[in-house]
Design a protein around this motif. Structure first.
Motif, short mmCIF file in Angstrom:
data_model
loop_
_atom_site.label_atom_id
_atom_site.label_comp_id
_atom_site.label_asym_id
_atom_site.label_seq_id
_atom_site.Cartn_x
_atom_site.Cartn_y
_atom_site.Cartn_z
N GLU A 7 7.03 14.56 12.26
CA GLU A 7 5.90 14.17 11.91
C GLU A 7 5.57 14.07 10.53
N PRO A 8 5.06 12.71 10.05
CA PRO A 8 5.01 12.84 8.36
C PRO A 8 3.79 13.89 8.17
N ARG A 9 4.00 14.39 6.99
CA ARG A 9 2.83 15.51 6.58
C ARG A 9 1.52 14.86 5.76
N PHE A 10 1.19 13.88 6.37
CA PHE A 10 -0.01 13.19 5.91
C PHE A 10 -1.28 13.31 6.93
N ARG A 11 -2.48 13.57 6.11
CA ARG A 11 -3.59 13.71 7.11
C ARG A 11 -4.42 12.62 6.67
N THR A 12 -5.17 12.23 7.92
CA THR A 12 -6.08 10.84 7.77
C THR A 12 -7.39 11.59 7.29
N ILE A 13 -7.89 11.03 5.86
CA ILE A 13 -9.22 11.48 5.51
C ILE A 13 -10.30 10.75 6.36
N GLN A 14 -10.04 9.32 6.54
CA GLN A 14 -11.10 8.54 7.22
C GLN A 14 -10.38 6.97 7.40
N LYS A 15 -11.18 6.30 8.28
CA LYS A 15 -10.53 4.83 8.58
C LYS A 15 -11.86 4.40 9.15
N PHE A 16 -12.30 3.13 8.37
CA PHE A 16 -13.57 2.40 8.72
C PHE A 16 -13.32 1.03 8.32
N GLN A 17 -14.03 0.14 9.15
CA GLN A 17 -14.04 -1.33 9.03
C GLN A 17 -15.37 -1.88 8.43
N PRO A 18 -15.18 -2.23 6.88
CA PRO A 18 -16.71 -2.86 6.39
C PRO A 18 -17.24 -3.72 7.25
N ASN A 19 -18.82 -3.76 7.43
CA ASN A 19 -19.25 -4.62 8.39
C ASN A 19 -19.44 -6.08 7.95
N TYR A 20 -18.77 -6.54 6.77
CA TYR A 20 -18.99 -7.76 6.29
C TYR A 20 -17.53 -8.53 6.16
N THR A 21 -16.28 -7.65 6.45
CA THR A 21 -14.99 -8.22 6.49
C THR A 21 -14.24 -8.01 7.73
N PRO A 22 -13.29 -8.55 8.22
CA PRO A 22 -12.44 -8.00 9.36
C PRO A 22 -11.39 -7.08 8.81
N HIS A 23 -11.32 -6.54 7.79
CA HIS A 23 -10.19 -5.87 7.06
C HIS A 23 -10.53 -4.24 7.56
N THR A 24 -9.57 -3.33 7.75
CA THR A 24 -9.93 -2.17 8.08
C THR A 24 -9.24 -1.16 6.89
N VAL A 25 -9.98 -0.10 6.44
CA VAL A 25 -9.75 0.57 5.48
C VAL A 25 -9.05 2.00 5.88
#
Ligand code: ZN
Length: 1007
Positions: A7-25
């Protein structure tokens, strides 16, 4: 991809989708090293990677900038200069980099994930474990050559900028804004005197300290495979751990844990001289220290305030200083994200004698406005505009979040909360929209109008120009004396040894180990077309969008093509044929374009002032422009483009109608526009490359060409005439503009392209009915007529002319060789020509090595242009364009006659780069829609043109390329077949050999 087991040793700090674009950050952090990763998922053909290091330094040595160059010279496992770029070419990629005061960024953009995943670990190794050899430092940073001159890539670059007006003024503001020990004070590009003594060890130390994964942010945009990405990064980290400082070693975060800039105590106004022959105009720079960029509300408020003060010709400062009082040709602003945002205003082309007074006037205008009521309606317009622009750019640009992500990495909170602010635009729509006039005034007073500031008055100085030249000549003379013959010989040998070490050939198995990735992961967007009116004569598409259009406006005569994309915005383009425009009116187009959105308008019995027109345009749109239709496939047509929210489609159409027919050619406005254009002419004529283009347009195009009519040389002549005529017979000028309007604005000249979401667009066709009111729609459409029909005799039959233009304002030379080439995309010679040119133009390819690599020119490039049927060889910024031209000729000749072998790996690379050029053309859905229109309507090509062309390109063999060189490309080097144009420093004697070698006498077309 290596083993995917652990398993890669990276943690997810956050994931969100701005409400004015279809992109995910998504934001990740490496648990081993602290490396941070931000991924913005969005549909696209291209992927963009930014590798950002927070680089803080407290001197002007230029160490940060030198690394930006040195990293491309090889890494621990790939110790070859040019390896990374050669691999990039094969993997559908391009690399670039820049050095800012507070960070260094490396970029990688790639068509398709497969190529990106292939090159990513190699790229990262170059960033973290570059070779940084003494030899590379010598050639890339600084050395003294065998003649005793200082040189080196970075050194020469800084030599080119260090004594320019903008750099001298910029440095002065830094020194006054920030005390010793604050990193923002320093020139991270490097000052020449410090670059001359910078050691390789200092560069290596700085790299080791700053280029650690814990000080790096990887920001990625596009269609990313997260799982693979994290595995690649994890494996990469494992591979470098033995070679980097322990991740547990204490490290203080640059900029945040460093000494902070204090607030300014008092204002300072200071004069700075810059070298310039013409002493009539100077410029002004004004700087303030604003709020913290990590304070979202304050940073957003600042964006709005700057639009309010200087965002358009209707805004306060522009309107008073530029339009009304005409004491400056422009007021521009810029902000630099920092713990105290640096706010800058520039006032350009200010009369030298009035610099002090105009600087005072700037603050008078501000203070006067603060003593009265603010225009709160306009303030709300500015808020709304900012929101619209955000939404539009989030939708239309792949990397619109990049600046925010970089600033957040440098100055934001590590818990992710400041990045999270991207999620909504509520700072604007909620908070700022409810601010009272008092709050806005407080804000402006605190950070701008009442705030201590630094003002730099830039004063042009002929004396300084002469002094700098004399001092430099004396220094070099002394240096040569000091070195003596032995010393110079030693320098020469050192350099030759270093070059030999740098230029070790890359073994083909090292590069060949990386197979060219498949194109399967490159997802070209598909758009669907529909047509209305006379556009249906081309053919009726069979799809649901056509049904939508059909059900709306059956009897519309106007030519309208629709390209359907998923979008909240509509892009409305009116293309106007210039075929029947009388010759004598064509030179007026420069003024017509410049004035088009800045004239009063007649609306019923009322006349709307130009300021009001601008206010309304800004309120109703995202963007508007008038220019040639070059990027819609015909450089000889005009195009008016509006970008609006989809609900404002009808508004855009209404605007186009009003601007075309109801604008008032007001004499005062025409005078203002004409003198602004005239003020820019000397600047245009100062540039060797611009001038070369201008000469080409004059020589090879007929007066009927609008490209020629709008060129610098025609402008230089006509603007002066019109200025005179506006004084003596203004009505005559007005009448000419009326004639221009009458001749352009006719139904038969119009074609429309609408790029929008046809599922949402209301009345796509019938909205145009009112546009046609009062027009005679009975005439057949005027042909568009392209550049091919507007060539001069010399353009049709080059080979007889050579022009050499000596220019006092440049210290190098530029050249262009022009011959005839294919005039149709279906010309069977095109595929081999594309491959041949891609092969020769490649980064680290034959021309690069022969010309740029040997210091004969900054660059040289071949191109073909189907619209006009020219093929070009361009030599850009050369100490001797003749030698650069000759070296290009030799390298092409060698490949042609077989004395130089084609490299099969580079041939594969050339084909990859053609794939990338197609991908670039359609990097967003909107650009893909535009490209689809150009292909099907303007160029009459089949729908599968691109696929068919790529197939032909892949089938090209070495023999085909050689034949293309023999029968076509070499014409550019053949007397009797090519014209030669040169611009050069006065007294650059050898370039005239270029024409004599070509068997021609040079024409001197100085004017
Ligand atoms: Zn550079």
């Amino acid at each position: 991809m290596g083993s995917l087991s652990s398993e890669p040793r990276f943690r997810t700090i956050q994931k969100f989708q701005p409400n004015y674009t279809p992109h995910t950050v998504t934001q990740y952090e490496s648990q081993r090293t602290g490396m941070r990763v931000v991924v913005v998922d969005q549909q696209s053909t291209k992927l963009h990677g930014f590798f950002v290091l927070a680089t803080e330094i407290h001197d002007d040595s230029g160490a940060p900038h030198t690394l930006e160059h040195l990293l491309f010279m090889g890494s621990k496992s790939y110790k070859y200069k040019g390896f990374l770029d050669k691999l990039a070419t094969r993997a559908y990629s391009n690399t670039n980099a820049w050095t800012a005061t507070d960070h260094t960024a490396y970029t990688l953009d790639t068509a398709g994930w497969d190529g990106f995943a292939q090159i990513l670990p190699v790229y990262l190794e170059h960033v973290i474990l570059p070779t940084l050899t003494d030899a590379a430092c010598l050639t890339e940073v600084h050395h003294i050559d065998g003649d005793g001159n200082d040189a080196g890539v970075v050194y020469s670059e800084m030599q080119g900028v260090q004594n320019t007006a903008s750099e001298l003024m910029e440095l002065c503001t830094k020194r006054l804004l920030y005390p010793e020990g604050v990193g923002f004070r320093y020139e991270t590009g490097g000052m020449m005197e410090q670059l001359r003594v910078l050691t390789a060890d200092r560069i290596r130390d700085f790299h080791r300290e700053m280029y650690q994964p814990k000080n790096m942010c990887v920001a990625l945009f596009g269609e990313i495979n997260h799982e693979q990405l994290l595995h690649i990064l994890d494996e990469f980290e494992s591979s470098i751990l033995p070679d980097i400082p322990s991740p547990d070693k204490p490290f203080s975060r640059p900029w945040i844990e460093s000494k902070q800039a204090p607030r300014l105590e008092k204002s300072i106004v200071q004069k700075v001289e810059f070298p310039e022959e013409d002493e009539s105009f100077g410029q002004i720079e004004i700087r303030f220290l604003g709020p913290n960029c990590a304070d979202n509300i304050a940073a957003s408020a600042l964006n709005v305030v700057l639009l309010y003060l200087a965002g358009s010709s209707a805004a306060l400062l522009d309107n008073v200083l530029v339009e009304t009082e005409q004491v400056a040709s422009g007021v521009y602003y810029q902000i630099d994200s920092r713990p105290k945002i640096e706010i800058g205003f520039s006032l350009t082309s200010v009369e030298t004698g009035r610099l002090t007074a105009v600087e005072k006037r700037f603050f008078e205008v501000l203070n006067d406005a603060m003593s009265k009521d603010l225009d709160m309606g306009f303030m709300q317009d500015c808020i709304d505009r900012q929101v619209r622009i955000y939404k539009f750019s989030a939708e239309s640009s792949l990397t619109s979040f990049a600046d925010y992500i970089i600033a957040d990495y440098l100055f934001g909170k590590r818990d992710g909360s400041t990045l999270q602010e991207l999620a909504t635009l509520e700072a604007y729509t909620e908070t700022l929209s409810s601010w009272t006039q008092e709050q806005w005034k407080d804000f402006i007073k605190t950070y701008i109008s009442d705030a201590p500031h630094i003002s730099i008055l830039g004063v042009p100085s002929r004396r300084l120009s002469e002094k700098l030249k004399a001092d430099e000549a004396a220094r070099i003379e002394k240096q040569k004396e000091h070195l003596g013959a032995d010393g110079l010989k030693r320098k020469f040998d050192e350099l030759e040894t270093a070059k030999a070490e740098n230029d070790r050939a890359i073994p083909s198995e090292v590069l060949g180990k990386f197979k060219v990735p498949s194109t399967e992961s490159i997802h070209f967007p598909h758009t669907s077309s529909a047509r209305a009116g006379s556009a249906l004569k081309i053919g009726k598409p069979q799809n649901r969008y056509q049904e939508i259009v059909d059900s709306d406006g059956k009897n519309l005569p106007l030519f309208v093509d629709f390209e359907h994309i998923t979008s909240n915005f509509a892009r409305v383009n009116l293309i106007i044929s210039t075929e029947t425009l009388p010759l004598e009116l064509r030179p007026l187009l420069s003024i017509y374009f410049e004035a088009f959105f800045a004239l009063p308008i007649k609306r019923g019995s009322e006349t709307i002032s130009f300021e009001q027109v601008v206010v309304e345009l800004e309120r109703d749109t995202v963007g508007y422009i008038i220019e040639s239709a070059a990027n819609l496939g015909n450089v000889e047509c005009l195009r008016i483009t509006f970008q609006v929210e989809i609900e404002r489609y009808q508004t855009a159409i209404k605007w186009i109608k009003e601007l075309l027919w109801s604008s008032v050619f007001d004499v005062e406005r025409l005078k203002a526009v004409n003198s602004r254009l005239l003020a820019d002419v000397p600047d245009d004529k100062r540039d060797g490359s611009n001038m070369l283009t201008a000469v080409h347009l004059m020589v090879h195009l007929a007066p009927k060409s609008i490209g020629r009519a709008r060129s610098i040389l025609v402008k230089a002549l006509y603007l002066r005439r019109i200025k005179q005529l506006l004084k003596t017979e203004p009505q005559k000028v007005v009448q000419q503009f009326e004639n221009l309007r009458k001749s352009l604005c006719r139904y038969e000249n119009f074609r429309v392209l609408v790029i929008a979401d046809l599922e949402k667009l209301k009345e796509p066709a019938s909205s145009w009915t009112s546009f046609l009111d009062g027009l005679d729609t009975s005439k057949p459409l005027t042909p568009l007529s392209g550049r091919l029909e507007r060539l001069s005799e010399a353009g049709k039959h080059p080979g007889k002319l050579a022009y050499v233009v000596p220019m006092a304002t440049i210290d190098s030379s530029f050249a262009n060789a022009i011959a005839r080439g294919p005039t149709s995309h279906s010309d069977p010679r095109v595929p081999a020509l594309m491959v041949a040119m891609a092969y020769f133009n490649a980064v680290e390819g034959p021309l690069w090595v022969a010309v740029r690599g040997t210091g004969l020119a900054y660059g040289t490039n071949m191109s073909y242009d189907i619209d006009s049927g020219f093929i070009h060889l361009d030599v850009y910024r050369s100490p001797d364009a003749y030698k650069a031209f000759d070296a290009s000729r030799t390298i092409v000749k060698g490949h042609l006659d077989g004395s130089i072998q084609f490299n099969p790996l580079m041939l594969e690379g050339a084909i990859s780069s053609i794939v990338v050029s197609f991908a670039n053309e359609q990097s967003t859905v909107a650009s893909a829609a535009g490209a689809s229109f150009v292909r099907s309507i303007m160029e009459n090509l089949p729908d599968d043109y691109m696929e068919a062309m790529l197939k032909k390109v892949r089938e090209i063999k070495v023999e085909d390329v050689r034949e293309s060189l023999r029968s076509l490309v070499f014409d550019m080097f053949t007397p009797g077949k090519a014209d030669i144009l040169v611009t050069c420093a006065t007294g650059l004697k050898d370039v005239s050999m270029l024409s004599s070698r070509h068997g021609m006498t040079a024409n001197d077309c100085r004017r």
